[in-house]
Design an enzyme around this catalytic site. Sequence first.
Site, PDB file in Angstrom:
ATOM      1  N   HIS A  58       0.875  -1.423  -0.234  1.00  0.00           N
ATOM      2  CA  HIS A  58       0.371   0.351   0.171  1.00  0.00           C
ATOM      3  C   HIS A  58       0.798   1.410  -0.266  1.00  0.00           C
ATOM      4  O   HIS A  58       1.977   1.325   0.813  1.00  0.00           O
ATOM      5  CB  HIS A  58      -0.966   0.052   1.137  1.00  0.00           C
ATOM      6  N   GLU A  60       0.790   4.156   1.682  1.00  0.00           N
ATOM      7  CA  GLU A  60       1.344   4.420   2.953  1.00  0.00           C
ATOM      8  C   GLU A  60       1.720   3.488   3.315  1.00  0.00           C
ATOM      9  O   GLU A  60       2.975   4.122   4.309  1.00  0.00           O
ATOM     10  CB  GLU A  60       0.394   4.462   3.840  1.00  0.00           C
ATOM     11  N   CYS A  88      -6.145   2.654   4.671  1.00  0.00           N
ATOM     12  CA  CYS A  88      -7.162   1.135   5.794  1.00  0.00           C
ATOM     13  C   CYS A  88      -6.306   1.287   6.910  1.00  0.00           C
ATOM     14  O   CYS A  88      -5.921   1.655   6.832  1.00  0.00           O
ATOM     15  CB  CYS A  88      -7.085  -0.121   4.048  1.00  0.00           C
ATOM     16  N   CYS A  91      -3.035   0.293   7.177  1.00  0.00           N
ATOM     17  CA  CYS A  91      -2.110   0.730   6.959  1.00  0.00           C
ATOM     18  C   CYS A  91      -2.419   2.036   8.351  1.00  0.00           C
ATOM     19  O   CYS A  91      -0.975   2.494   8.937  1.00  0.00           O
ATOM     20  CB  CYS A  91      -2.179   1.964   5.771  1.00  0.00           C
TER      21      CYS A  91
END
Length: 150
Positions: A58, A60, A88, A91
């Site tokens: 991801h 992040e 999310c 994250c």
Amino acid sequence: MDETDLKQHESYMRICIELGMIAKQRGDSPVGSIIVQNGIVIGEGIEGGKTHQDITFHAEIEAIRQATKHLGKQDLSDCILYTTHEPCIMCSYMIRHSKIPIIVTGIATGEIGGYSSQLPLLLDTTIKSWTKPPLLIKGILESECDALNN
């Protein structure tokens, strides 16, 4: 937030949007993130779950990985995370573990989001080993971030 802060947030969010466009062009979710410390970008992340066939890629998390490598420590308590989409839940755990005190987002993500879902880890105050919840600055370049999804 004053006009200078807004312009600075927009400037950093434009970098995130460019990263999100790269992710989109290669077939990943259109998310881009950066970590800023004292006005310097020390970590960048491009969503890459499909490209790398690994859900942990991801944007992040990639930005956090770069920043912690750059600093040689996991404590990012003097940094700001910018990201096109609300982090999310996965994250959000990384953000809280890394002690990032300010999160700047473009758009909310709803049911999987770290602040807008039924599992708002970014807002949690019950986990004693975490510092206080980060300051959330939402809606920066919202329409441009939302346009990444089209």
